[in-house]
Scaffold this active site. Sequence first.
Site, mmCIF file in Angstrom:
data_model
loop_
_atom_site.group_PDB
_atom_site.id
_atom_site.type_symbol
_atom_site.label_atom_id
_atom_site.label_comp_id
_atom_site.label_asym_id
_atom_site.label_seq_id
_atom_site.Cartn_x
_atom_site.Cartn_y
_atom_site.Cartn_z
ATOM 1 C CG ASP A 137 0.383 -4.067 14.150
ATOM 2 O OD1 ASP A 137 0.307 -4.950 13.424
ATOM 3 O OD2 ASP A 137 -0.139 -4.019 15.215
ATOM 4 C CD GLU B 21 0.256 -4.837 3.221
ATOM 5 O OE1 GLU B 21 -0.344 -5.840 3.516
ATOM 6 O OE2 GLU B 21 1.400 -4.664 3.447
ATOM 7 C CG ASP C 242 -0.469 -3.466 9.088
ATOM 8 O OD1 ASP C 242 -1.189 -3.955 8.270
ATOM 9 O OD2 ASP C 242 -0.056 -3.649 9.900
#
Lengths: 168, 168
Positions: free
Chosen positions: A139, A66, A7
């Site tokens: 996170d 992502e 992330d």
Amino acid sequence: MRILGLDPGSRACGYGVVDDDGAPRYVECGVLTSEPAAAMEVRLGEIARALREVIDELRPDVVAIEDVFAHAQHPRSSLALAQARGMALAVVGIAGLAVASYPPALVKKAIAGGGAAKKDQIARVVQALVGLASLPRADATDALAVAIVHGRTARTPTARLVSSVRRP
Amino acid sequence: MRILGLDPGSRACGYGVVDDDGAPRYVECGVLTSEPAAAMEVRLGEIARALREVIDELRPDVVAIEDVFAHAQHPRSSLALAQARGMALAVVGIAGLAVASYPPALVKKAIAGGGAAKKDQIARVVQALVGLASLPRADATDALAVAIVHGRTARTPTARLVSSVRRP
């Protein structure tokens, strides 16, 4: 299969590692941070170096991350995220690992059942899924979430096919 | 002062090096390319590795690069550029070099006299400024352009002050 979920941000990069041979087994998670007052290149350089160490030490087979989208309301923060993502992709690419990319809404839906799930909701489901005694920083749980989703997805034949054509 | 100008993209990264001790003197320029059909992490990894080699070989004192902006019409290409820029910043940060960032319109104006100057116009002015016999690829002349602009800017006392507070 050992999966490294990432992330990445320009101030910190969450990471979460699971081994998945039918179900996700927690290996490690954490947050790679940088000096917040430093220039962007210093921050990205520090995080890149730390990420390289994580990869060297934990030797994942694949990386899950992502997608980044353009936010009409916050174009600058989208660009900052994209910069951080580019740094992470470069480190992963140099390490010779392939990346599986997932839309954020898909990760939220797969983990918490809804594409609009809040960060702390995601965190608690992740905590339960991999059996963590304490709740890591958001996170880190976001990074674990995308790693868990990749583990599930990679078990379906279609996903394996997609994954196998990603790299020549 | 040796300046490395960069024009990073996800398929190719232009670079241009000038020595500037009162006027820009051409050192080298080129375009670092990647396998266009490869996955993003492979492309960014290849370009990052090549950029590291350029820095190791040419040993610049500072790096100049254009800012990236959110394009309302092309949000996806802005994000791709931001990813490439993040890769480049990370490589530069790991090398311990500072980055000077310039708005694209300022570079165009400084080089060609207008913020809306076309790529080939920029290229021809750059070619003339550093006395190149042949016209390099646009990515390389764009990189030389931002390096030349940094040389000029760094000569003004205000810029030196800004530059000196960038890094602790």
